[in-house]
Scaffold this active site. Structure first.
Site, PDB file in Angstrom:
ATOM      1  N   CYS A 288       0.798  -1.247   0.000  1.00  0.00           N
ATOM      2  CA  CYS A 288       0.000   0.000   0.000  1.00  0.00           C
ATOM      3  C   CYS A 288       0.825   1.289   0.000  1.00  0.00           C
ATOM      4  O   CYS A 288       0.522   2.225   0.736  1.00  0.00           O
ATOM      5  CB  CYS A 288      -0.984   0.053   1.176  1.00  0.00           C
ATOM      6  N   TYR A 332      -1.024   4.845   1.288  1.00  0.00           N
ATOM      7  CA  TYR A 332      -2.171   5.222   0.434  1.00  0.00           C
ATOM      8  C   TYR A 332      -2.075   6.630  -0.128  1.00  0.00           C
ATOM      9  O   TYR A 332      -3.075   7.180  -0.600  1.00  0.00           O
ATOM     10  CB  TYR A 332      -3.510   5.064   1.182  1.00  0.00           C
ATOM     11  N   TRP A 350      -2.885   6.724   7.799  1.00  0.00           N
ATOM     12  CA  TRP A 350      -2.117   6.101   8.895  1.00  0.00           C
ATOM     13  C   TRP A 350      -0.696   6.642   9.021  1.00  0.00           C
ATOM     14  O   TRP A 350      -0.292   7.530   8.302  1.00  0.00           O
ATOM     15  CB  TRP A 350      -2.174   4.571   8.866  1.00  0.00           C
ATOM     16  N   TYR A 571     -10.475  -5.339  -5.583  1.00  0.00           N
ATOM     17  CA  TYR A 571      -9.556  -4.651  -4.660  1.00  0.00           C
ATOM     18  C   TYR A 571      -8.189  -5.340  -4.634  1.00  0.00           C
ATOM     19  O   TYR A 571      -8.106  -6.560  -4.555  1.00  0.00           O
ATOM     20  CB  TYR A 571     -10.177  -4.657  -3.266  1.00  0.00           C
ATOM     21  N   HIS A 572      -7.130  -4.542  -4.690  1.00  0.00           N
ATOM     22  CA  HIS A 572      -5.743  -5.028  -4.656  1.00  0.00           C
ATOM     23  C   HIS A 572      -5.333  -5.767  -5.920  1.00  0.00           C
ATOM     24  O   HIS A 572      -4.442  -6.609  -5.885  1.00  0.00           O
ATOM     25  CB  HIS A 572      -5.472  -5.904  -3.423  1.00  0.00           C
ATOM     26  N   HIS A 657      -3.476  -0.331  -6.309  1.00  0.00           N
ATOM     27  CA  HIS A 657      -4.680   0.349  -5.827  1.00  0.00           C
ATOM     28  C   HIS A 657      -5.299   1.260  -6.887  1.00  0.00           C
ATOM     29  O   HIS A 657      -5.650   2.409  -6.609  1.00  0.00           O
ATOM     30  CB  HIS A 657      -4.366   1.134  -4.564  1.00  0.00           C
TER      31      HIS A 657
HETATM   32 CU   LIG Z   1      -4.629  -1.683   0.268  1.00  0.00          CU
END
Ligand SMILES: [Cu+2]
Ligand SMILES: *[C@@H]1O[C@H](CO)[C@@H](O)[C@H](O)[C@H]1NC(C)=O
Ligand SMILES: *[C@@H]1O[C@H](CO)[C@@H](O)[C@H](O)[C@H]1NC(C)=O
Ligand SMILES: *[C@@H]1O[C@H](CO)[C@@H](O)[C@H](O)[C@H]1NC(C)=O
Ligand SMILES: *[C@@H]1O[C@H](CO)[C@@H](O)[C@H](O)[C@H]1NC(C)=O
Ligand SMILES: *[C@@H]1O[C@H](CO)[C@@H](O)[C@H](O)[C@H]1NC(C)=O
Ligand SMILES: *[C@@H]1O[C@H](CO)[C@@H](O)[C@H](O)[C@H]1NC(C)=O
Ligand SMILES: *[C@@H]1O[C@H](CO)[C@@H](O)[C@H](O)[C@H]1NC(C)=O
Length: 720
Positions: A288, A332, A350, A571-572, A657
């Site tokens: 990520c 991200y 994060w 997703y991913h 992503h």
């Molecule tokens: Cu992710």
């Protein structure tokens, strides 16, 4: 949460079931060791986890009654462990290749199954023994199918991880009576191989439908199996190898594990080999992250799971090293290379100590000085979305960024308000207008996890498509918290920085299919393929998948559907243009809880590489080039072996992503010079158009068939 030991014990007991297995280890001959770095798995962390691969969406495993009729043949035979044992449905019997005190059969080993009738097959499964990590489990492999046992077609290849999970080689349904597994390497470098069970999946989908290539839709080629879920992927611009990575584990991430390492897998398209490498030396779990290539083709991976680390992959040395950490730890974020060769990041989520919604300001990396500089006046609040029900955590994720003139950065989304970012001094952010056309849709939304790609840098054209107001779709209790993904698609045209941009609907009314978590891949001919995604975006789910990719043609201002596949890529997942002008589409999942893990990628072959009968079209070939290192405004000459009518540069990028900010296409104007098939072209003068870095140069003939790419490196313009 289960501890690793619990999981291990649990799995072992499930696997052994009521039939107890007595494994006699093969006699300890001096085993021939293969090149460990090349194609043999190491025993890494991540063994004995819960989640195996997602099973095929189509068809079923052929039942035991039918397996009883199969014939099985193999190239290496050992008494008591005959190859027929792979189809007896028992877990305490297995095929073992010959290993005695006197001799050992060396790799490769083949095992061939005769289904006794033609079936529409779409996967082969392989069950290893519970001691797979000690050796003897299939790692490197190729799967072929045949109607007559004479002509074999390669349908899947790669390397499986050395754990106890059942392994899949899935592929698009095709008619065959025979399947062959060729084993090219085994776990722990052993020469011998042992297989408990081989299964075959088949579907009853009608088989008389015309092949996609005869419909002009392109086709899906072989599957590449990776020993991990490929979530982040880029091409080594020097060697042309495809480098993928997951997290510290091949099949999951997080779970409170503080193992700051990353599993990577490299596919070499010239040899078909897929190798694994556990990158421990950077203390960086790169899952990520932000991804961007510098001018020298070094992949700069910032933050992610280990949010305070930045790593560089240097393709000239095949080396991973740490560079200076970002001022703000994050994952991200959006990341992109600017005209001056510096790499800008902004937003994200994060931090070093978990979720932390503090300052996510923009900062820029100078690869020459190895320093990060933060901009107090480029805040993530200035560019964030406003509709996501998950709030701040999602608002500034996966920012769509493109380097442009005067060192500016254009922020195309996912917020509906677009911006110009000037990364100088304290930095500045200014609105560039709203991405949307009210005539088309009365309410204009943010488009989280949509896609954006600059398919014509000379004209400043960007295609933006799909996405949803929220990262995750949510309804329930009669309340719809967010809308599903959109079909909306726009062409954005950039002029000078800090000016409002032009926005037009792409096609009649956008895409055919609504999608989030899809991927945009710019093709050499200026079209853009949008592939994968789902209508109701929810992380780690495969509901409402979009199997039919579509291509946007700027010449026709229209979208057309192309050949569907059968593996959800949500997703991913990722998609990337390869040097041979095919597209690699793969991954998805990396969940430790749900059966959505895809340890593979599929090759999509656009129709431009095929004739109407489905055979390969004749490509033009580039036979000579002038110095491939050029400055913006510089000139470039090539020779080809046949007439060509157009050429373009497509910048290498990193995909994860749904983001690949670094890809861009520069169409080139050809001038025929001197001897036949010699051409002259000029690189655009502005380094903000010709962003520095490695590009794939493609030439196309009058039929639109692209050549294989040759590299061009655009250097940093002295004006920047
Ligand atoms: Cu992710
Ligand atoms: C063999 O093992 C698999 C799991 O690895 C299990 O699903 C299956 O039921 C077992 N078969 C028998 C006959 O025990
Ligand atoms: C295994 O099968 C492949 C594909 O049909 C073939 O090319 C190869 O020669 C076979 N190897 C052996 C050892 O028979
Ligand atoms: C690999 O095999 C060797 C014997 O050849 C053994 O000593 C070693 O423990 C094995 N490695 C692993 C990781 O099991
Ligand atoms: C930076 O932001 C501050 C606070 O909003 C503002 O007062 C200042 O004028 C800005 N500086 C520049 C150069 O834009
Ligand atoms: C280029 O950007 C700088 C700093 O952001 C600005 O001062 C200058 O006016 C810009 N030049 C042009 C030609 O837009
Ligand atoms: C280009 O090279 C390929 C592979 O060598 C060859 O098959 C093809 O015929 C060549 N194209 C032309 C136009 O000669
Ligand atoms: C490139 O070619 C153009 C046209 O021939 C010429 O005007 C220009 O000076 C050349 N540029 C360089 C850097 O050689």
């Amino acid at each position: 949460m289960l501890s690793r030991l619990t999981v291990c014990v649990f799995l072992a007991s499930v696997l052994l079931g009521t039939e107890s297995i007595k494994i006699k280890r093969p006699s300890q001959l001096p085993f021939l060791q293969h090149d460990v770095h090349q194609n043999v798995l190491e025993k890494g962390d991540g063994m004995f986890r819960e989640m195996g691969p997602a099973p095929p969406q189509l068809g079923n495993q052929i039942p035991q009654e039918e397996r009883d009729t199969w014939k099985v043949d193999c190239t290496s035979k050992l008494t008591k462990h005959e190859c027929i044992k792979v189809k007896d449905g028992r877990n305490n019997t297995f095929w073992q290749t010959k290993v005695t005190r006197e001799s050992i059969d060396v790799l490769p080993h083949n095992i061939t199954i005769d289904l006794r009738e033609v079936k529409n097959v779409n996967a082969l499964t392989m069950r290893p023994l519970p001691d797979a990590d000690l050796g003897g489990a299939v790692a490197g492999h190729r799967v072929y199918i045949s109607m007559d046992k004479k002509e074999w077609k390669l349908v899947a290849f790669g390397t499986w991880f050395g754990d106890v999970q059942d392994k899949f080689a899935g592929f698009e349904p095709q008619l065959a009576q025979y399947l062959r597994l060729e084993v090219t390497s085994a776990t722990n470098g052993t020469e011998y191989v042992r297989i408990v069970d081989i299964g075959v999946w088949a579907t009853d989908v009608p088989t008389d439908v015309p092949t996609p290539s005869s419909l002009g839709l392109g086709e899906w080629g072989p599957t590449v199996n990776f020993p991990l879920v490929p979530v982040g992927v880029f091409i080594d611009p020097i060697g042309g190898k495809v480098i993928s990575f997951s997290s510290y584990a091949h099949d999951s991430f997080g779970q409170g594990v503080t193992d700051h390492t990353t599993l990577t897998a490299t596919w070499d398209p010239t040899t078909h080999a897929v190798s694994q490498r556990h990158v421990r030396e950077t203390n960086h779990d790169m899952f990520c992250p932000g991804m961007a290539f510098d001018v020298n083709g070094r992949m700069v991976i910032s933050g992610g799971e280990t949010a305070d680390k930045v790593s560089i992959y240097d393709p000239t040395k095949d080396e991973w090293t740490n560079v200076a950490p970002m001022k703000i730890a994050r994952g991200y974020q959006g990341s992109v290379t600017c005209a001056n060769g510096k790499i800008f990041v902004v937003g994200g989520s994060w931090g070093p100590v978990g979720l932390d919604f503090g300052d996510r300001n923009g900062e820029i990396y100078d690869p020459e000085k190895d320093t990060w500089t933060k901009f107090n006046n480029i805040t993530s609040e200035a560019i964030q979305t406003h509709e996501d029900w998950e709030g701040d955590y999602r608002a500034d994720n996966h920012v769509w960024l493109m380097g442009w003139r005067n060192n500016s950065i254009f922020q195309a989304g996912p917020s509906k308000e677009m911006h110009w970012i000037m990364p100088t001094g304290t930095g500045a952010v200014q609105s560039a207008g709203i991405r949307g056309v009210t005539k088309f849709k009365p309410i204009i939304h943010d488009r989280m996890c949509g896609v954006a790609a600059m398919y014509d840098a000379v004209e400043g054209k960007i295609l933006a498509a799909g996405g949803a107001p929220s990262y995750n779709y949510k309804d329930g209790d009669g309340v719809i918290r967010s809308e599903k993904a959109t079909t909306e698609a726009y062409v954005i045209t950039l002029d000078q920085p800090n000016k409002e941009v032009d926005v037009q609907v792409a096609g009649d009314g956008g895409m055919h299919f609504p999608r989030s978590f899809a991927h945009a891949v710019i093709l050499p001919n200026g079209e853009t393929l949008v592939v994968g995604g789902q209508e109701e975006p929810r992380v780690f789910t495969e509901n409402t998948p979009q199997f039919t990719p579509e291509i946007y043609s700027p010449t026709d201002n229209a979208w057309r559907k192309v050949a569907p596949n059968t593996v959800p890529r949500t997703y991913h997942s990722f998609a990337l243009l390869l040097r041979d002008a095919t597209i690699l589409v793969g991954g998805g999942g990396l969940s430790n809880q749900l059966p959505v893990n895809h340890f593979d990628a599929q090759i999509y072959i656009p129709q431009y590489l095929l004739t109407s009968s489905g055979s390969r079209a004749t490509r033009p070939n580039i036979t000579e080039t002038s110095d491939p290192n050029v400055f913006p405004g510089g000139n470039f000459t090539i020779a080809t072996d046949s007439e060509i009518v157009s050429a373009s540069l497509v910048r290498y990028g990193g995909a994860t992503h749904s983001l690949n900010n670094d890809q861009r296409r520069i169409p080139l104007t050809l001038k025929e010079v001197g001897p036949p098939y010699s051409y002259f072209m000029s690189i655009p003068e502005d380094g903000g158009v010709a962003i520095p870095g490695y590009y794939m140069l493609f030439v196309l003939n009058a039929q639109g068939v692209p050549s294989k790419a040759t590299n061009v490196q655009i250097l940093v313009s002295p004006e920047y």
